[in-house]
Design a protein around this motif. Structure first.
Motif, PDB file in Angstrom:
ATOM      1  N   ILE A 113       0.824  -1.147   0.214  1.00 51.25           N
ATOM      2  CA  ILE A 113       0.069  -0.183   0.154  1.00 51.25           C
ATOM      3  C   ILE A 113       0.811   1.210   0.085  1.00 51.25           C
ATOM      4  CG2 ILE A 113      -1.612   1.032   1.244  1.00 51.25           C
ATOM      5  CD1 ILE A 113      -2.590  -1.686   2.770  1.00 51.25           C
ATOM      6  N   PRO A 114       0.930   2.038  -1.142  1.00 48.09           N
ATOM      7  CA  PRO A 114       1.862   3.430  -1.128  1.00 48.09           C
ATOM      8  C   PRO A 114       1.450   4.387  -0.331  1.00 48.09           C
ATOM      9  CG  PRO A 114       0.314   2.786  -3.233  1.00 48.09           C
ATOM     10  CD  PRO A 114      -0.038   1.887  -1.819  1.00 48.09           C
ATOM     11  N   LEU A 115       2.166   4.864   0.230  1.00 50.00           N
ATOM     12  CA  LEU A 115       1.975   5.413   1.179  1.00 50.00           C
ATOM     13  C   LEU A 115       2.155   7.356   0.891  1.00 50.00           C
ATOM     14  CD1 LEU A 115       4.136   4.478   4.765  1.00 50.00           C
ATOM     15  CD2 LEU A 115       1.588   4.530   4.083  1.00 50.00           C
ATOM     16  N   GLY A 116       1.387   8.094   1.047  1.00 54.79           N
ATOM     17  CA  GLY A 116       1.582   8.966   0.696  1.00 54.79           C
ATOM     18  C   GLY A 116       1.066   9.708  -0.547  1.00 54.79           C
ATOM     19  N   GLY A 117       1.124  10.209  -1.205  1.00 56.30           N
ATOM     20  CA  GLY A 117       0.517  10.543  -2.743  1.00 56.30           C
ATOM     21  C   GLY A 117       2.273  10.708  -3.337  1.00 56.30           C
ATOM     22  N   ARG A 118       1.795  11.354  -4.896  1.00 56.42           N
ATOM     23  CA  ARG A 118       2.706  12.045  -5.498  1.00 56.42           C
ATOM     24  C   ARG A 118       3.512  13.120  -5.103  1.00 56.42           C
ATOM     25  NH1 ARG A 118       2.863   9.243 -10.004  1.00 56.42           N
ATOM     26  NH2 ARG A 118       3.625  11.077 -11.645  1.00 56.42           N
ATOM     27  N   LYS A 119       4.418  13.706  -5.114  1.00 60.75           N
ATOM     28  CA  LYS A 119       4.845  14.548  -4.558  1.00 60.75           C
ATOM     29  C   LYS A 119       5.390  15.607  -5.471  1.00 60.75           C
ATOM     30  CE  LYS A 119       6.278  12.793  -0.458  1.00 60.75           C
ATOM     31  NZ  LYS A 119       5.911  13.356   0.474  1.00 60.75           N
ATOM     32  N   ASP A 120       5.753  17.015  -5.501  1.00 59.64           N
ATOM     33  CA  ASP A 120       6.163  17.768  -7.094  1.00 59.64           C
ATOM     34  C   ASP A 120       7.368  18.640  -5.759  1.00 59.64           C
ATOM     35  OD1 ASP A 120       3.824  18.571  -8.577  1.00 59.64           O
ATOM     36  OD2 ASP A 120       2.036  19.181  -5.947  1.00 59.64           O
ATOM     37  N   HIS A 121       7.789  18.374  -7.340  1.00 64.20           N
ATOM     38  CA  HIS A 121       9.869  18.119  -6.830  1.00 64.20           C
ATOM     39  C   HIS A 121       9.945  19.608  -7.429  1.00 64.20           C
ATOM     40  CE1 HIS A 121      11.290  15.218  -4.842  1.00 64.20           C
ATOM     41  NE2 HIS A 121       9.804  14.587  -4.919  1.00 64.20           N
ATOM     42  N   GLN A 122      10.814  20.809  -6.992  1.00 64.09           N
ATOM     43  CA  GLN A 122      11.299  21.909  -7.768  1.00 64.09           C
ATOM     44  C   GLN A 122      12.674  21.991  -8.234  1.00 64.09           C
ATOM     45  OE1 GLN A 122      10.301  25.407  -5.940  1.00 64.09           O
ATOM     46  NE2 GLN A 122       8.852  25.690  -8.192  1.00 64.09           N
ATOM     47  N   THR A 123      12.833  21.764  -9.233  1.00 62.86           N
ATOM     48  CA  THR A 123      14.740  21.850  -9.721  1.00 62.86           C
ATOM     49  C   THR A 123      14.768  24.103  -9.913  1.00 62.86           C
ATOM     50  OG1 THR A 123      14.955  19.834 -10.275  1.00 62.86           O
ATOM     51  CG2 THR A 123      16.766  20.878 -10.950  1.00 62.86           C
ATOM     52  N   ILE A 124      15.700  24.043  -9.306  1.00 62.82           N
ATOM     53  CA  ILE A 124      16.343  25.085  -9.497  1.00 62.82           C
ATOM     54  C   ILE A 124      17.766  25.557 -10.059  1.00 62.82           C
ATOM     55  CG2 ILE A 124      16.380  28.085  -9.050  1.00 62.82           C
ATOM     56  CD1 ILE A 124      12.822  27.807  -7.300  1.00 62.82           C
ATOM     57  N   THR A 125      18.284  26.011 -11.176  1.00 62.65           N
ATOM     58  CA  THR A 125      19.510  25.930 -11.348  1.00 62.65           C
ATOM     59  C   THR A 125      19.432  27.739 -11.577  1.00 62.65           C
ATOM     60  OG1 THR A 125      19.798  24.158 -13.336  1.00 62.65           O
ATOM     61  CG2 THR A 125      21.002  25.513 -13.534  1.00 62.65           C
ATOM     62  N   PHE A 126      20.554  28.423 -10.730  1.00 62.86           N
ATOM     63  CA  PHE A 126      21.193  29.397 -10.768  1.00 62.86           C
ATOM     64  C   PHE A 126      22.542  29.575 -12.009  1.00 62.86           C
ATOM     65  CE2 PHE A 126      18.784  28.929  -7.242  1.00 62.86           C
ATOM     66  CZ  PHE A 126      17.851  30.116  -7.178  1.00 62.86           C
ATOM     67  N   ASP A 127      22.775  30.341 -12.471  1.00 66.00           N
ATOM     68  CA  ASP A 127      24.151  30.642 -12.865  1.00 66.00           C
ATOM     69  C   ASP A 127      24.582  32.289 -13.456  1.00 66.00           C
ATOM     70  OD1 ASP A 127      23.754  27.971 -14.626  1.00 66.00           O
ATOM     71  OD2 ASP A 127      22.457  28.551 -15.971  1.00 66.00           O
ATOM     72  N   LEU A 128      25.484  31.829 -12.725  1.00 63.42           N
ATOM     73  CA  LEU A 128      26.695  33.548 -12.342  1.00 63.42           C
ATOM     74  C   LEU A 128      27.016  33.650 -13.891  1.00 63.42           C
ATOM     75  CD1 LEU A 128      25.051  33.114  -9.768  1.00 63.42           C
ATOM     76  CD2 LEU A 128      27.229  34.523  -8.914  1.00 63.42           C
ATOM     77  N   VAL A 129      27.605  34.015 -14.620  1.00 68.05           N
ATOM     78  CA  VAL A 129      28.002  34.576 -15.626  1.00 68.05           C
ATOM     79  C   VAL A 129      28.433  35.880 -15.682  1.00 68.05           C
ATOM     80  CG1 VAL A 129      27.765  34.929 -18.349  1.00 68.05           C
ATOM     81  CG2 VAL A 129      25.779  33.743 -17.026  1.00 68.05           C
ATOM     82  N   ASP A 130      30.322  35.503 -15.704  1.00 72.68           N
ATOM     83  CA  ASP A 130      30.748  36.749 -15.976  1.00 72.68           C
ATOM     84  C   ASP A 130      30.531  38.124 -16.754  1.00 72.68           C
ATOM     85  OD1 ASP A 130      33.454  38.629 -17.225  1.00 72.68           O
ATOM     86  OD2 ASP A 130      34.386  37.462 -14.701  1.00 72.68           O
ATOM     87  N   ALA A 131      29.996  38.503 -16.454  1.00 78.23           N
ATOM     88  CA  ALA A 131      29.154  39.797 -17.668  1.00 78.23           C
ATOM     89  C   ALA A 131      30.463  40.479 -18.524  1.00 78.23           C
ATOM     90  CB  ALA A 131      29.010  40.658 -16.947  1.00 78.23           C
ATOM     91  N   ARG A 132      31.882  40.549 -18.684  1.00 77.23           N
ATOM     92  CA  ARG A 132      32.985  40.792 -19.657  1.00 77.23           C
ATOM     93  C   ARG A 132      33.325  39.540 -20.526  1.00 77.23           C
ATOM     94  NH1 ARG A 132      33.390  44.003 -15.221  1.00 77.23           N
ATOM     95  NH2 ARG A 132      35.124  43.138 -13.603  1.00 77.23           N
ATOM     96  N   GLN A 133      33.358  38.727 -19.664  1.00 75.76           N
ATOM     97  CA  GLN A 133      33.856  37.547 -20.090  1.00 75.76           C
ATOM     98  C   GLN A 133      32.518  36.360 -21.426  1.00 75.76           C
ATOM     99  OE1 GLN A 133      37.203  35.247 -19.342  1.00 75.76           O
ATOM    100  NE2 GLN A 133      37.242  36.657 -17.658  1.00 75.76           N
ATOM    101  N   ASP A 134      31.362  36.781 -20.916  1.00 79.04           N
ATOM    102  CA  ASP A 134      30.089  35.738 -21.307  1.00 79.04           C
ATOM    103  C   ASP A 134      30.680  34.212 -20.429  1.00 79.04           C
ATOM    104  OD1 ASP A 134      27.353  35.370 -21.693  1.00 79.04           O
ATOM    105  OD2 ASP A 134      27.563  35.212 -23.666  1.00 79.04           O
ATOM    106  N   ILE A 135      30.659  34.088 -19.672  1.00 67.62           N
ATOM    107  CA  ILE A 135      31.085  32.982 -19.951  1.00 67.62           C
ATOM    108  C   ILE A 135      30.411  32.497 -17.985  1.00 67.62           C
ATOM    109  CG2 ILE A 135      33.379  32.514 -20.931  1.00 67.62           C
ATOM    110  CD1 ILE A 135      34.795  32.997 -18.236  1.00 67.62           C
ATOM    111  N   LEU A 136      30.369  31.609 -17.957  1.00 68.91           N
ATOM    112  CA  LEU A 136      29.471  30.563 -16.914  1.00 68.91           C
ATOM    113  C   LEU A 136      30.866  30.399 -15.743  1.00 68.91           C
ATOM    114  CD1 LEU A 136      26.906  29.570 -15.350  1.00 68.91           C
ATOM    115  CD2 LEU A 136      27.779  26.976 -16.345  1.00 68.91           C
ATOM    116  N   VAL A 137      30.954  30.802 -14.993  1.00 66.55           N
ATOM    117  CA  VAL A 137      31.558  31.397 -13.983  1.00 66.55           C
ATOM    118  C   VAL A 137      31.535  29.992 -12.520  1.00 66.55           C
ATOM    119  CG1 VAL A 137      32.798  33.128 -14.327  1.00 66.55           C
ATOM    120  CG2 VAL A 137      31.298  33.096 -13.020  1.00 66.55           C
TER     121      VAL A 137
END
Length: 174
Positions: A113-137
């Motif tokens: 017997i399953p316990l609980g219902g379906r779970k909602d998950h959230q994935t959040i990605t934070f990218d910090l980019v060097d503004a002068r070089q336009d590269i992900l750091v």
């Protein structure tokens, strides 16, 4: 017997609830001490509602400024945020079995017997980019259980805690 069953159900439910998990990556060649200012990518499409965008950016502003960064129109770092939401099936179940038999013979029946219902998950990605070089750091990817139907104050609290955890490893130490 019923007390033991309820104890098992409550215990399994408590342990099945996960907290926010965060994975980090960054460019080890970058000296993060050279960055002093930040802002958000102008055309950022987070995938969240405008209300949640504002809550998430407010929480990010608080943490970045607490870490000594100033928000600027000519930033050293640009922040891009992307969110995705998905559902997962219950991971825990309670098994019930009935069995019997004697002298080498027997019958058994089992069910989960399953316990609980379906779970909602959230994935959040934070990218910090060097503004002068336009590269992900620097990048952090968070994954959390999320309650979809919550009130505005609970959403503010959720994003504040999430951002605090995400930026707890920023800037990285060499």
């Amino acid at each position: 017997m019923m007390k033991h069953f309820l104890f098992l159900v409550v215990t399994a439910t408590l342990f099945s609830c996960g907290s926010t998990k965060v994975a980090y990556d960054y460019d080890e060649q970058i000296s993060f001490s050279t960055y002093k200012t930040y802002n958000y990518i102008a055309d950022m499409q987070t995938g969240l509602s405008q209300l949640d965008d504002n809550r998430l950016m407010d929480a990010t502003d608080v943490v970045m400024q607490a870490n000594g960064f100033a928000k600027s129109e000519t930033p050293d770092l640009l922040i891009n945020i992307v969110a995705d939401q998905y559902e997962t099936a219950p991971q825990n179940s309670v098994g019930i079995g009935v069995g019997g038999g004697s002298y080498g013979g027997g019958v058994s029946v089992g069910a989960g017997i399953p316990l609980g219902g379906r779970k909602d998950h959230q994935t959040i990605t934070f990218d910090l980019v060097d503004a002068r070089q336009d590269i992900l750091v620097w990048q952090a990817v968070s994954d959390s259980n999320v309650a979809v139907n919550t009130n505005p104050q609970d959403r503010v609290t959720y994003f504040a805690k999430l951002v605090q955890k995400v930026f707890s490893e920023f800037p990285p130490e060499k």
